[in-house]
Write an enzyme that holds these catalytic residues in place. Structure first.
Site, PDB file in Angstrom:
ATOM      1  N   GLY A  19      94.528  64.409 -35.998  1.00 35.67           N
ATOM      2  CA  GLY A  19      94.679  62.738 -36.152  1.00 35.67           C
ATOM      3  C   GLY A  19      95.686  62.248 -37.213  1.00 35.67           C
ATOM      4  CG  ASN A  21     101.111  61.241 -33.839  1.00 35.10           C
ATOM      5  OD1 ASN A  21     102.189  60.568 -34.088  1.00 35.10           O
ATOM      6  ND2 ASN A  21     100.947  62.645 -33.657  1.00 35.10           N
ATOM      7  CG  LEU A  97      93.525  60.260 -19.730  1.00 35.18           C
ATOM      8  CD1 LEU A  97      94.201  58.980 -20.178  1.00 35.18           C
ATOM      9  CD2 LEU A  97      92.003  60.134 -19.956  1.00 35.18           C
ATOM     10  CG  HIS A 113     104.546  66.361 -25.111  1.00 32.65           C
ATOM     11  ND1 HIS A 113     103.328  67.224 -25.081  1.00 32.65           N
ATOM     12  CD2 HIS A 113     105.506  67.177 -24.705  1.00 32.65           C
ATOM     13  CE1 HIS A 113     103.512  68.530 -24.861  1.00 32.65           C
ATOM     14  NE2 HIS A 113     105.180  68.659 -24.634  1.00 32.65           N
ATOM     15  CG  ASP A 149     102.482  66.615 -21.670  1.00 30.33           C
ATOM     16  OD1 ASP A 149     101.836  65.739 -22.306  1.00 30.33           O
ATOM     17  OD2 ASP A 149     102.295  67.671 -21.953  1.00 30.33           O
ATOM     18  CG  LEU A 176     107.889  64.754 -41.467  1.00 23.16           C
ATOM     19  CD1 LEU A 176     109.062  65.217 -42.473  1.00 23.16           C
ATOM     20  CD2 LEU A 176     107.122  63.850 -42.263  1.00 23.16           C
TER      21      LEU A 176
HETATM   22  C1  GAR Z   1     101.072  65.939 -32.152  1.00 21.28           C
HETATM   23  O1  GAR Z   1     102.169  66.934 -32.304  1.00 21.28           O
HETATM   24  C2  GAR Z   1     101.172  65.473 -30.579  1.00 21.28           C
HETATM   25  O2  GAR Z   1     102.546  65.173 -30.299  1.00 21.28           O
HETATM   26  C3  GAR Z   1     100.736  66.560 -29.792  1.00 21.28           C
HETATM   27  O3  GAR Z   1      99.614  66.946 -30.534  1.00 21.28           O
HETATM   28  C4  GAR Z   1      99.931  66.869 -31.845  1.00 21.28           C
HETATM   29  C5  GAR Z   1      98.751  66.193 -32.475  1.00 21.28           C
HETATM   30  O4  GAR Z   1      98.906  66.083 -33.968  1.00 21.28           O
HETATM   31  N1  GAR Z   1     100.278  66.252 -28.626  1.00 21.28           N
HETATM   32  C6  GAR Z   1     100.548  67.025 -27.259  1.00 21.28           C
HETATM   33  O5  GAR Z   1     100.746  67.939 -27.541  1.00 21.28           O
HETATM   34  C7  GAR Z   1     100.111  66.281 -26.197  1.00 21.28           C
HETATM   35  N2  GAR Z   1     100.659  67.021 -25.086  1.00 21.28           N
HETATM   36  P1  GAR Z   1      97.955  64.891 -34.747  1.00 21.28           P
HETATM   37  O6  GAR Z   1      96.469  65.234 -34.149  1.00 21.28           O
HETATM   38  O7  GAR Z   1      98.128  65.186 -36.062  1.00 21.28           O
HETATM   39  O8  GAR Z   1      98.397  63.727 -34.206  1.00 21.28           O
END
Ligand code: GAR
Length: 191
Positions: A19, A21, A97, A113, A149, A176
């Site tokens: 989490g 992001n 989804l 992504h 994606d 970052l």
């Molecule tokens: C992030 O790097 C996001 O871009 C990736 O999962 C991570 C989640 O980190 N998403 C994917 O790979 C989707 N296909 P977070 O839980 O710390 O935000």
């Protein structure tokens, strides 16, 4: 889907794990000029750390689990409609989804992504990027379609891979950039 000035769009964030992001989007949503208000955090994983963070910040959370994902989606749709959610940000949400779900929020679901899409869709992105000796990688915010994606790209950030990068260092550096890119992409389409 530009908003009317002054009115923030009721937004849900979907997560499956850490989490970071989500944390970043919550901070962004509290800014005066942010077009979104996060009203709900949904996870398909009851142990998602991000759920605790949302609770601490007094944001409604929802966890649903089901062996049949379309059953889960139907329950989720009801909640989203009841809460009048108009926009969805996927932030480390590791499920694809269905078309039915996406049709209910056409053009209103976006995802981040950690690669320069259309390259490296799916999982283990950084590992595959390093194995292929790529010179550049990055992150992408895109509209969500029923294909993994895929969907129209909103913004991308490209970074150079360093000689001493390993999966951990690279994923931290990309993360970052993700935290800067996601709010920018939201501003681009909503503000
Ligand atoms: C992030 O790097 C996001 O871009 C990736 O999962 C991570 C989640 O980190 N998403 C994917 O790979 C989707 N296909 P977070 O839980 O710390 O935000």
């Amino acid at each position: 889907m530009k908003r009317y000035p002054g009115k923030k769009i009721s937004t849900a964030v979907f997560i499956s794990g850490r989490g970071s992001n989500l944390k970043n989007l919550l901070k962004f949503s509290k800014k005066k000029n942010s077009p979104i208000k996060i009203e709900l955090v949904f996870s398909n994983n009851k142990n998602a750390v991000g759920l605790n963070y949302a609770k601490l910040n007094k944001i409604n959370t929802l966890f649903l689990s089901s062996k049949k994902f379309d059953v889960l989606e139907k329950k989720l749709l009801k909640v989203l409609q009841k809460k009048n959610i108009k926009f969805i940000c996927l932030a480390g949400f590791m499920k694809v989804l269905t078309t039915n779900f996406i049709t209910n929020f056409k053009g209103k679901i976006i995802n981040i992504h950690p690669s320069l899409l259309p390259k490296y869709k799916g999982l283990n992105t950084h590992q595959r990027v390093l194995e292929n000796n790529e010179i550049y990688t990055g992150c992408t915010v895109h509209f969500v379609s029923a294909k993994l994606d895929s969907g129209k790209i909103i913004l991308q950030k490209k970074i150079r891979i360093l000689k001493n990068d390993n999966i951990r260092r690279l994923s931290n550096r990309v993360l970052l950039e993700e935290h800067k890119l996601y709010p920018k992409a939201i501003m681009k389409i909503l503000a």
